[in-house]
Enzyme design. Structure first.
Site, PDB file in Angstrom:
ATOM      1  N   ALA A 174      32.107  54.990   3.130  1.00  0.00           N
ATOM      2  CA  ALA A 174      32.039  53.538   2.981  1.00  0.00           C
ATOM      3  C   ALA A 174      30.609  53.093   3.219  1.00  0.00           C
ATOM      4  O   ALA A 174      29.781  53.864   3.696  1.00  0.00           O
ATOM      5  CB  ALA A 174      32.974  52.859   3.983  1.00  0.00           C
TER       6      ALA A 174
ATOM      7  N   GLU B 224      32.387  50.228   9.762  1.00  0.00           N
ATOM      8  CA  GLU B 224      31.592  49.353   8.878  1.00  0.00           C
ATOM      9  C   GLU B 224      31.464  47.950   9.476  1.00  0.00           C
ATOM     10  O   GLU B 224      30.420  47.306   9.368  1.00  0.00           O
ATOM     11  CB  GLU B 224      32.217  49.277   7.486  1.00  0.00           C
ATOM     12  CG  GLU B 224      32.423  50.624   6.794  1.00  0.00           C
ATOM     13  CD  GLU B 224      31.205  51.518   6.809  1.00  0.00           C
ATOM     14  OE1 GLU B 224      30.081  50.992   6.708  1.00  0.00           O
ATOM     15  OE2 GLU B 224      31.372  52.752   6.941  1.00  0.00           O
TER      16      GLU B 224
HETATM   17 ZN   LIG Z   1      27.698  53.821   9.097  1.00  0.00          ZN
END
Ligand SMILES: [Zn+2]
Length: 864
Positions: free
Chosen positions: A281, A315
């Site tokens: 991600a 994230e």
């Molecule tokens: Zn990272």
């Protein structure tokens, strides 16, 4: 990758000269919706206006752009000749004024490698999906810019695209799309906060878009509202559990607001699950991108849901660590990655339903760090990153997992309050700015009152893992007179470190279960540390010197503990203690101190009782590595037979419909070998065999199909029939893997050609073909490619993008040819290889894994 590098010195000089005020970027993506008639990747129009100041009028510098064509370059109203100023990766600009405006009009290329603006065609509905991926330096594939993290600026994006598409960027759109005819519309986005180029993002296509929202009251009485979005390709929508993603997202937003005391600064929060994504991600502010494999097409275990939640929270932590406050240069990449990894795990444990995430961290995440830290290429957490190629290879087990482990140790050392208060000051002090290690150490010194320089030198600025071993002295009645912890370092990394540890004493009770009977926390800094609090205890059956996993070390055992584990590991009641023992045994196996067949034996005896599904799946992977790489080759067939028999037994014994049952089914497919094994797999596929509760969904079908293909049982027609059931992008990736897995010389030659001699395959198919190509049961078929490999990697490195080159160089290394002659080939190549540090690094690492496998095989079958 010629001419595309940027050195730290160039970046420093440019940052000294420039202060970027704003970017305006206009992208015309209408061409994406129509396939290219000639089959090429195609191009799009990109017009960028950069306003910036220069501290030294008259000076010259360059802007970055990787584009097939530049149509016009205008600096302060003066037209520059693109043929003169643009060399394919840089635009030279000179005679700068105090205040400047640079306009670059270019045709940029869509990507099929996941770098820049990736273009994906969905075979199910014939639609096109686009997304960007830039870190560390691929924004320059999409628009002209100053590509370095410390030249932050607000970005205003304008995107022209088909009207029916969803188009997203970091900020929300301003107003409605403006129709420009021919089913196209212009979307204008609000200016971003000042952010780095690598964090900007565009996601565009007919994505399936689900909305929600998050709200909370802030301490000043105001109300924070964050619009939430989650999206995936339309043809994946039936599998998309956006609800679960939103649940974790809201839990995370609660957690970070409770602990960071700095309101989420980027407006909305979209999370896009995108196809053919190279990494897990990416933390683009307000527009996070994930690999779409996190949208589960079939049944997965709870470990997969936990893993996804961990990535969502990793994230999200970046919104503060990395996006709001950003490292000045890539040498401090750990500043954001280690924090995001640690805070992601902490938030998972404390805010979601996955309360055992520290077990996963200890058992799985740390295994990555221990491996990386023992390679000859290991490096301090604060790395020496000379240029962008170095940076690209630094997204490794040190930067993420070791860094996070060391922060976990730091919390044990300074306390959680001091640590989090340090983070809060760091955000407020450096919001929208760039930092180095020293900035973090300063706030931690303020909040903990401790001298952080010693800690930093020991933990961040040196490499290597210490081994900690217990030493137990008993009196004649069998009571403990002294427990000591012995600390060792390696010759190449001799640093001993201050470790805050919990030492646990465990005993077997009358019911057979092994529980903790004593615990003491202490600081271990010297070669030998006596744990005074444990004197007088009853003789332990098992001693854990890193109980609760507070520090980062290779935990070793005394002889008595090792004996207990060999016969009773499954009786340890506490899942974390059990996971730590498994992890330590794996390190001993890798270090050729425990024979691979002994490790496999323990997996066979005790894995069936493992309650933690993540640990069980790790054991399955490690048992395969032990068999295929570390076991004596003469025992391999027998070992495989034992593992398959054990797997099928556990598959039939595990609870119907459970994650454990699914994990054993997948493991069985990986180790199946005998005719009856393959008959069972075939029967599960055609419905003639059943295992109570095991649903053979499409994803599991592909797992079984690949196992059969690699054993020569599923031919091309069987694979085509499978594709006919699942003619999707995922199905086509599975198909490519199955086709390459078949045991024939022509198949191997064809697979090799398709990734080595041609660069037409997109990243996801390169990955699929390589993983199908490498089959442990096909060593003889693959043997000729060992020599071939060393003949082609220089060419691969110099002609492919770095993402593809890394995949080919790491993926095709002859790691199954475990012999001194393969080592000689590697050494001969290294002795005369060109001075390309990143290519050398990959080969050195693979060579080291090979040498380790040879040592482990020796241990499994001592000579003489
Ligand atoms: Zn990272």
């Amino acid at each position: 990758m010629p001419g595309q590098n940027l050195t730290i010195d160039e970046a420093r000089e440019r940052a000294r000269l420039l202060d970027v005020e704003a970017y305006d970027v206009a992208l015309d993506l209408r061409s994406a919706a129509r396939p290219e008639p000639d089959g090429s990747t195609g191009t799009f129009r990109s017009v960028t206006t950069i306003r910036f100041r220069c501290s030294q009028p008259g000076a010259s510098t360059h802007a970055d752009l990787l584009a097939p064509a530049v149509h016009a370059v205008t600096l302060n109203g003066r037209a520059l000749d693109p043929a003169e100023v643009f060399d394919g990766s840089r635009i030279a600009i000179d005679g700068l004024a105090e205040s400047n405006e640079l306009v670059v009009d270019a045709s940029c290329a869509y990507s099929r490698t996941g770098e820049g603006l990736h273009r994906f065609h969905d075979p199910v509905d014939d639609e096109t999906y686009l997304y960007t991926q830039y870190e560390p330096a691929d924004a320059r594939r999409v628009f002209a810019n100053f590509e370095q993290p410390d030249l932050k600026a607000p970005f205003t994006f304008t995107v022209t695209a088909p009207s029916h598409w969803t188009v997203l960027s970091n900020e929300a759109a301003t107003g409605e799309p403006e129709d420009v005819g021919e089913d196209a519309a212009v979307r204008r986005f609000a200016p971003t906060k000042p952010i780095s180029t690598y964090l900007t993002a565009i996601v565009a296509g007919p994505y399936h878009y689900v909305r929600d929202s998050y709200a909370r009251a802030l301490p000043d009485g105001s109300r924070l509202e964050i619009p939430l979005g989650a999206l995936c390709r339309a043809s994946l929508a039936e599998h998309f559990d956006a609800d679960d993603i939103f649940t974790v997202t809201k839990q995370g937003l609660d957690f970070f607001h409770d602990n960071f005391d700095y309101p989420y600064p980027f407006g909305k929060y979209d999370q896009a699950f995108v196809p053919e994504y190279n990494i897990g991600a990416m933390e683009n502010p307000g527009c996070v991108t994930f690999r779409e494999e996190f949208v589960f097409r079939g049944k997965v275990t709870d470990a997969s849901y936990e893993g996804r939640a961990g990535v969502v929270l990793h994230e999200m932590a970046h919104m503060w660590f990395g996006d709001l406050v950003t490292m000045r240069w890539w040498d401090d990449l750990w500043l954001k990655e280690s924090f995001a990894d640690f805070m992601g795990a902490l938030a998972t444990v404390e805010s979601t339903r996955f309360k055992d995430a520290w077990i996963t961290f200890a058992n799985r995440r740390k295994a990555w760090a221990y491996r990386q830290d023992q390679l000859p290429t290991t490096h301090p957490i604060t790395a020496d990153i000379r240029d962008l190629e170095d940076a690209k290879l630094n997204f490794d087990g040190i930067t993420y997992a070791k860094g996070a482990s060391v922060l976990k140790q730091l919390v044990a050392y300074v306390g959680r309050d001091a640590f989090l208060e340090g983070a809060r000051r760091y955000f407020k002090r450096h919001a929208y700015g760039n930092t180095t290690l020293q900035d973090l150490l300063s706030v931690l010194e303020e909040t903990s009152g401790r001298d952080m320089s010693t800690w930093s030198r020991a933990w961040l600025q040196t490499a290597g893992a210490n081994a900690l071993t217990p030493q137990v002295l008993l009196d004649s009645s069998g009571r403990v007179t002294e427990v000591a912890v012995l600390q060792e370092a390696t010759a190449s990394h001799p640093e001993l470190r201050p470790h805050r540890v919990a030492v646990g004493l465990y005993r077997r009770g009358t019911d057979g279960s092994i529980t903790r009977t004593g615990r003491a926390e202490t600081d271990v800094a010297r070669p030998r540390t006596v744990v005074a609090d444990l004197a007088g205890a009853e003789r332990p059956d098992l001693v854990l010197v890193n109980d609760e996993d507070l520090t980062y070390c290779k935990m070793r055992f005394d002889e008595a503990s090792l004996e207990t584990l060999r016969s009773h590991l499954g009786d340890i009641a506490d899942p974390m203690a059990r996971a730590l023992c498994w992890s330590a045994l794996w390190n001993l196996t890798r270090d050729a101190l425990v024979p691979a067949r002994d490790y496999i034996g323990m997996v066979l005896r005790f894995a069936g009782r493992e309650s933690d599904i993540g640990v069980l799946q790790t054991l399955h992977q490690q048992a395969q590595t032990a068999l295929n790489h570390y076991a004596d080759p003469d025992w391999r067939v027998e070992g495989g037979r034992q593992l398959a028999a054990g797997a099928v037994h556990e598959l039939r014994m595990s609870e119907p419909g459970s994650g454990h049952q699914l994990a054993w089914a997948r493991f069985f497919a990986a180790v199946a070998g005998s005719e009856s094994d393959l008959r069972l797999l075939n029967g599960l596929l055609d419905g003639s065999a059943k295992i109570d509760g095991l649903e053979v969904d499409q994803e599991l079908r592909w797992t079984f199909r690949e196992a059969l293909a690699s054993r020569g049982v599923a031919d091309e027609a069987a694979i085509e029939a499978e594709l006919a059931r699942d003619d999707t992008a995922s199905g086509r990736r599975h198909q490519a893997r199955c086709l390459a897995a078949r045991p024939s010389a022509e198949v191997k030659a064809q697979a090799w050609r398709s990734v080595v001699e041609s660069d037409e395959l997109p990243n996801a198919l390169v990955e699929a073909v390589i993983s199908g190509f490498n089959q442990p049961g096909q060593r003889e078929l693959l043997a000729p490619y060992a020599r071939e490999y060393f003949a082609v990697i220089e060419r691969i490195w110099s002609t492919r993008t770095i993402e593809i080159a890394m995949r080919v160089v790491s993926g095709l290394f002859p790691s199954l040819q475990i012999s001194p002659s393969t080592l000689e080939l590697a050494d001969a190549w290294l002795a005369q290889a060109p001075p390309v540090p990143s290519l050398r690094r990959l080969v050195l690492e693979a060579r080291d894994d090979l040498a380790r496998a040879l040592r482990a095989q020796q241990c499994d079958h001592p000579v003489g």
